[in-house]
Design a protein around this motif. Structure first.
Motif, short mmCIF file in Angstrom:
data_model
loop_
_atom_site.label_atom_id
_atom_site.label_comp_id
_atom_site.label_asym_id
_atom_site.label_seq_id
_atom_site.Cartn_x
_atom_site.Cartn_y
_atom_site.Cartn_z
N THR A 1 0.82 -1.20 0.00
CA THR A 1 0.00 0.00 0.00
C THR A 1 0.86 1.26 0.00
O THR A 1 2.07 1.21 0.28
N VAL A 2 0.22 2.36 -0.29
CA VAL A 2 0.93 3.64 -0.32
C VAL A 2 1.55 3.93 1.05
O VAL A 2 2.65 4.50 1.13
N GLY A 3 0.85 3.53 2.13
CA GLY A 3 1.41 3.76 3.46
C GLY A 3 2.77 3.12 3.62
O GLY A 3 3.71 3.73 4.13
N GLY A 4 2.89 1.87 3.16
CA GLY A 4 4.17 1.19 3.26
C GLY A 4 5.21 1.76 2.31
O GLY A 4 6.40 1.82 2.63
N VAL A 5 4.77 2.19 1.14
CA VAL A 5 5.68 2.79 0.17
C VAL A 5 6.33 4.05 0.74
O VAL A 5 7.54 4.26 0.61
N VAL A 6 5.53 4.87 1.40
CA VAL A 6 6.06 6.09 2.01
C VAL A 6 6.90 5.76 3.23
O VAL A 6 8.01 6.29 3.42
N ALA A 7 6.40 4.87 4.06
CA ALA A 7 7.08 4.54 5.31
C ALA A 7 8.44 3.91 5.08
O ALA A 7 9.35 4.04 5.91
N ASN A 8 8.60 3.23 3.95
CA ASN A 8 9.87 2.54 3.67
C ASN A 8 10.68 3.20 2.56
O ASN A 8 11.70 2.65 2.15
N ASN A 9 10.22 4.36 2.07
CA ASN A 9 10.87 5.01 0.94
C ASN A 9 11.11 4.02 -0.19
O ASN A 9 12.23 3.84 -0.69
N SER A 10 10.03 3.35 -0.58
CA SER A 10 10.15 2.29 -1.56
C SER A 10 10.62 2.82 -2.91
O SER A 10 10.30 3.93 -3.31
N SER A 11 11.35 1.97 -3.61
CA SER A 11 11.75 2.29 -4.98
C SER A 11 11.26 1.16 -5.88
O SER A 11 10.11 1.16 -6.29
N GLY A 12 12.09 0.17 -6.16
CA GLY A 12 11.61 -0.94 -6.96
C GLY A 12 12.53 -1.28 -8.10
O GLY A 12 13.74 -1.06 -8.06
N MET A 13 11.91 -1.79 -9.17
CA MET A 13 12.68 -2.40 -10.25
C MET A 13 13.26 -1.39 -11.22
O MET A 13 14.32 -1.60 -11.79
N ALA A 14 12.56 -0.28 -11.44
CA ALA A 14 13.05 0.72 -12.38
C ALA A 14 13.16 2.10 -11.75
O ALA A 14 13.72 3.01 -12.34
N ALA A 15 12.63 2.26 -10.54
CA ALA A 15 12.58 3.59 -9.92
C ALA A 15 13.95 4.13 -9.56
O ALA A 15 14.21 5.34 -9.65
N GLY A 16 14.85 3.24 -9.13
CA GLY A 16 16.17 3.69 -8.72
C GLY A 16 16.09 4.70 -7.58
O GLY A 16 15.22 4.60 -6.70
N THR A 17 16.96 5.69 -7.60
CA THR A 17 16.90 6.77 -6.61
C THR A 17 16.23 8.01 -7.19
O THR A 17 15.97 8.96 -6.46
N GLU A 18 15.93 7.97 -8.48
CA GLU A 18 15.34 9.14 -9.13
C GLU A 18 13.84 9.22 -8.93
O GLU A 18 13.27 10.31 -8.76
N HIS A 19 13.16 8.06 -8.92
CA HIS A 19 11.70 8.06 -8.86
C HIS A 19 11.18 7.38 -7.61
O HIS A 19 10.04 6.92 -7.58
N ASN A 20 11.98 7.30 -6.56
CA ASN A 20 11.50 6.69 -5.32
C ASN A 20 10.55 7.64 -4.60
O ASN A 20 10.24 8.74 -5.09
N SER A 21 10.06 7.23 -3.44
CA SER A 21 9.10 8.05 -2.72
C SER A 21 9.69 9.40 -2.32
O SER A 21 9.01 10.43 -2.40
N TYR A 22 10.92 9.40 -1.89
CA TYR A 22 11.55 10.64 -1.44
C TYR A 22 11.58 11.69 -2.54
O TYR A 22 11.36 12.88 -2.30
N ARG A 23 11.84 11.25 -3.77
CA ARG A 23 11.98 12.19 -4.88
C ARG A 23 10.65 12.58 -5.51
O ARG A 23 10.59 13.60 -6.20
N THR A 24 9.61 11.78 -5.34
CA THR A 24 8.36 12.06 -6.05
C THR A 24 7.21 12.48 -5.15
O THR A 24 6.17 12.89 -5.65
N LEU A 25 7.37 12.38 -3.84
CA LEU A 25 6.29 12.79 -2.94
C LEU A 25 6.36 14.30 -2.74
O LEU A 25 7.33 14.82 -2.19
N GLU A 26 5.31 14.98 -3.16
CA GLU A 26 5.30 16.44 -3.15
C GLU A 26 4.89 17.02 -1.81
O GLU A 26 5.47 17.99 -1.32
#
Length: 948
Positions: free
Chosen positions: A134-159
């Motif tokens: 869920t989004v809660g876990g994505v934010v809580a863990n600063n999730s990235s994934g398979m293609a997000a890398g460090t550019e599109h993770n939660s830290y970089r895309t959460l406004e």
């Protein structure tokens, strides 16, 4: 007042779950840790969260935030108050034509992306667990994934976010006066953030360390890069909350900047001799601009080969010590994709691959390749030795150090005696996942884990890596935060925790701890209980598709309940056994739809419904088994009585209706009361017809076996009064196409067998199966050539197919192919009808059924709908309706809970027509939405009849 009473006073009795069953089943997540809470709070909104924090603070009780339960490092398990935010926080609002999206923490990533899909956008984070996390876990863990890398993770895309702090203060970071409000409400917090910001920036060593650590994926400790990246205290707060794992506050809402979806993609599997060779190839592959590079070792590949569907690239591969890299290139259009793949081809061809790399853009082939990778953790864990626990570690090193790290890691695993470890990960980022399996209740195994972890930490840090890349620090790595960071930055992190949570009640022991052995405590035991479900690793992938998830239990929770009971039984805890048994009958057995949808989402194909069916069977005595076997022998009388009884339920006053008709009326509603269906093809009510009967004129293309649903639950009339039920609709379509059907003899006495199998009446099911086999065989003998059996309700199609599969397995020559009526019409009937003869409706909302999903009928369902409607719509929240044969009649609350989200989507879509492919599901959806659902073939027959 004790903790529980205080929670009840603050939140209400229905929001505080205290039963043993509720507490134990929610204690388990995907990690290898287990702490059982004293109470579970189901929070509907931010105000309830604030009240929970206040109560916890008064009692110094730990509070753990829990949503999807897919976390792997122990951050979603706690022994105080478990705050369930999965049910009450599921709103999604698409903004700026999809360029931004406002989301709440209880909604899954897949659901958010489904709403963004029409805009060609998606969330940046793309973890493999996107169907369940869920989004809660994505934010809580600063999730990235398979293609997000460090550019599109939660830290970089959460406004921006709306956060509830431990004090109860609610902060909307997007508010124009957010800083002033925060300063007024939390002066000490703001002063601390400003002081730490200035101190970190004034320390060149600290800023250099931050730059090095956060140049890679990094979820160890707190996001202290926020002190470098932001000036305003509110923006620093926002950055620190991301990846804080519920230890600093609760993010009640977040606004993300989305990323464009590159619709052109090509995917392939690069197979090399081993992990070292694959790792060595990565720098060259990264240079080609690949969007994703997913590493899988030999054990991963062998497990993938056991799946029901195996990609062609793996099917015939003789895996020895091979490793593979899943390679994907993406572009905005086909021209751009062609250029990207052409540029990459020389590099791909030059690598020492076992076989040439075939890049495919075929959607089905790409889905199959990605299914291997996305389901890998659970699939590999599901293949572990019985009674062992799976531990998934998550580290990152610079890409150029990955090959050396892989070689040394293999040696380290061997030295500590770990047999057949599994290595995979996001190789493009230098991010490795590796899985260990062991019996952690064995002191020797625990000592091995302790020694291995110490050596692993030294190995990763020696190569300049981070100890956690994307799974969060959790309990698994909290003791090692001081090993990865300098004392200066550890002190900054401790100051952050103290400022946000002075009472120390928010998820204590997670991220930071003073206990050097915290990672070895509270480990989850794994008990063998039932052969049907013992492979479950409690990953939670099954939960979003379960119709009872918001009413009672999910498949994971049903399995956990069985494990908890077995453990309690072994411990001699008769009280806990009794409490579990008392609650499980309704929550675990009676309200399970047993629809098999959990198997479609489970990476190892576990169908918890099969377990429930067995439990139901074990609960039936000999008298009940004999009665249902007798029903199989007199099914015509049963269906007649049932249909007439249902008819009566519609007409007599409710006060005079006797059970079970009062249950039926409550479940169906007066506007959808079943009645006898109209004529079958070529005349007569649902009566016997000889195999040599006229049937539908034309060359015989199939044996038509109408379902009992068609007899007992006739459909409502269509908009022009032409609706005559699916049986007549199929006849009209076949007549228009010149396609012939033949109907078996003794039709009134035949059934697919589902009423027996779903209830666990095995003897009756066997008797009915024999009747079906004999009748169908006779009908086919009367036809001029071999033809399949066509059934007009998807659940019944599955039932007949199961009968035929069992017969085929026993070598019975009467077993034949079974085709759903929707597929038959899509592939055999509609192609013979001139499209000019079809008058399309403007819009049609479809409800795919659990049976159509499992059987792969959905594409044909959409094809039929598209042939007769200008605009075909499938609700984002479409799922199993929970009617499940008679389950919706016995427990209408199950259907109400299962359809709530989809009903809201249906109202927003506001289509002209509404259709499905199973009468029971049509009844359920009609009741849930207030719209009339018909079989899609009825809509099609009306569209054709209107011009004939």
């Amino acid at each position: 007042m004790d903790l529980i009473d205080d929670l009840v006073a603050a939140l209400g009795t229905d929001r505080v779950l205290r039963r043993s069953l509720d507490r134990h089943v929610r204690a388990h997540d995907a990690s290898h840790y287990l702490l059982v809470p004293a109470a579970v709070v189901v929070a509907p909104d931010a105000a309830a969260v604030a009240r929970t924090f206040a109560v916890a603070g008064r009692h110094a009780a730990p509070v753990t935030l829990r949503s999807g339960g897919t976390s792997l490092s122990g951050q979603a398990s706690g022994d105080g108050v478990l705050l369930d935010t999965r049910r009450g926080f599921r709103d999604v609002e698409v903004l700026d034509d999809g360029r931004r999206v406002r989301v709440q923490p209880g909604v899954t990533l897949r659901a958010v992306n489904a709403r963004l899909a029409p805009y060609g956008r998606a969330l940046g984070p793309d973890p493999a667990s996107e169907s369940a996390c869920t989004v809660g876990g994505v934010v809580a863990n600063n999730s990235s994934g398979m293609a997000a890398g460090t550019e599109h993770n939660s830290y970089r895309t959460l406004e921006s976010m709306t956060v509830v702090l431990a004090s109860g203060t609610v902060v909307d970071t997007a508010a124009p006066d957010a800083t002033e409000r925060l300063r007024a409400a939390e002066p000490h917090l703001v002063a601390t953030l400003e002081r730490l910001r200035d101190e970190v920036r004034a320390d060149p060593a600290a800023t250099a360390e931050i730059a090095a650590r956060f140049a890679m994926k990094n979820t160890m400790g707190y996001g202290v890069n926020a002190f470098v990246d932001a000036d305003d205290p509110v923006e620093i707060l926002r950055g620190l909350l991301i990846g804080s794992e519920g230890t600093l506050g609760f993010v009640a809402e977040a606004v993300f900047r989305t990323v464009p979806v590159q619709r052109a993609a090509a995917t392939g599997l690069l197979v090399l001799d081993g992990v070292e060779e694959a790792a060595a190839a990565l720098p060259a592959l990264v240079a080609t601009g690949a969007a994703a590079l997913e590493l899988m070792d030999a054990t991963s590949l062998r497990v993938a080969q056991r799946a029901a569907t195996v990609p062609a690239a793996l099917r015939d591969l003789d895996v020895v010590e091979h490793a593979a890299v899943l390679v994907e290139y993406r572009a905005d259009d086909e021209e751009g994709l062609a250029a990207a793949t052409a540029a990459a081809r020389p590099v791909l061809d030059a690598l020492p691959a076992v076989a040439p790399v075939d890049l495919t853009s075929d959607p089905a082939e790409r889905r199959a390749l990605w299914a291997v990778r996305k389901g890998l953790y659970a699939a590999v864990a599901g293949a572990r030795p019985a009674g062992t626990t799976a531990l998934l570690e998550d580290v990152v090193v610079p890409v150029e150090r990955l090959a050396d790290t892989c070689r040394e890691l293999a040696a380290l695993l061997a030295r500590h005696g770990y047999a057949d470890p599994v290595v995979f990960g996001h190789a493009k980022d230098g991010n490795l996942h590796f899985m260990l399996t062991d019996d952690l209740e064995d002191p020797v195994a625990l000592a091995r884990l302790a020694a291995f972890t110490q050596d692993l930490v030294e190995l990763v840090l020696r190569h300049g890596g981070n100890l956690k890349a994307e799974h969060g620090t959790g309990r698994a790595m909290a003791p090692f935060v001081p090993r990865q960071y300098s004392a200066r930055l550890v002190a900054v992190m401790r100051s952050v925790k103290d400022a946000f949570d002075p009472a120390g009640v928010l998820n204590p022991g997670v991220v930071l701890t003073d206990d050097d052995r915290a990672h070895l405590r509270d480990l989850k035991p794994v008990d063998r209980v039932d052969a049907e479900v013992d492979r479950c690793v409690e990953c939670g992938y099954c939960e979003p598709v379960c119709p009872s998830r918001d009413l009672t239990l999910t498949p994971r929770q049903r399995i956990v309940a069985r494990r908890v009971r077995r453990r309690a039984e072994g411990d001699g805890d008769a009280v806990l056994v009794g409490e579990i048994d008392a609650a499980f009958e309704y929550a675990g057995v009676q309200t399970c739809a047993a629809d098999g949808m959990c198997a479609t989402a489970c990476p190892v194909g576990i169908d918890t419904g099969s377990l429930v069916k067995r439990l139901r069977a074990e609960g039936h005595g000999r008298v009940e088994q004999r009665a249902w076997r007798g029903a199989a022998g007199h099914w015509s009388a049963v269906t007649t009585t049932a249909a007439r009884g249902l008819d009566v339920a519609a007409r007599v006053p409710a006060s005079l209706v006797q059970k079970p008709n009062d249950v039926v009326r409550a479940a169906l509603g007066a506007d959808t009361v079943p009645r006898w269906s109209p004529d079958l093809p070529a005349g007569g009510r649902r009566r016997s017809r000889t195999a040599g009967g006229t049937g539908v004129p034309g060359e015989v293309a199939a044996v038509f076996l109408p379902s009992c649903q068609g007899a007992m639950f006739a459909a409502a009339d269509g908009p022009d009064g032409a609706g005559q039920g699916v049986q007549a609709a199929l006849a009209r379509l076949c007549a228009a196409a010149g396609v012939g059907l033949v109907v078996p003899d003794g039709l009134d006495s035949l059934c697919c067998g589902t009423p027996w199998s779903s209830k666990g009446y095995t003897d009756g099911h066997a008797a009915m199966a024999e009747r079906v086999l004999a009748a169908v065989s006779a009908a086919r003998d009367a036809a001029d050539h071999d033809v399949p059996v066509v059934v007009d309700a998807t659940s019944c199609t599955e039932g007949v197919a199961r009968v035929m599969a069992d017969a085929r397995a026993q070598g019975d020559p009467r077993a034949v192919d079974v085709v759903d009526a929707v597929t038959f019409v899509a592939r055999t009937v509609l192609p013979r009808i001139d499209p000019a003869r079809i008058r399309s409706v403007a819009s049609l909302t479809l409800h795919p059924t659990c049976s159509s999903v499992r059987s792969g009928t959905d594409d044909d369902l959409r094809a039929v709908a598209a042939a007769v409607a200008d605009d075909v719509r499938v609700p984002v929240d479409a799922g199993c309706c929970g009617f499940a044969g008679d389950r919706g009649m016995l427990h209408p609350e199950l259907t109400a809970a299962a359809t709530a989200a989809e009903a809201a989507d249906v109202a927003r879509l506001d289509s002209v027509e509404h259709a499905s492919c199973n009468r029971a599901c049509e009844i359920a959806m009609s009741r849930a939405t207030g719209r009339t659902y018909r079989h899609v073939l009825e809509v099609a027959a009306d569209a054709v009849a209107a011009t004939v």
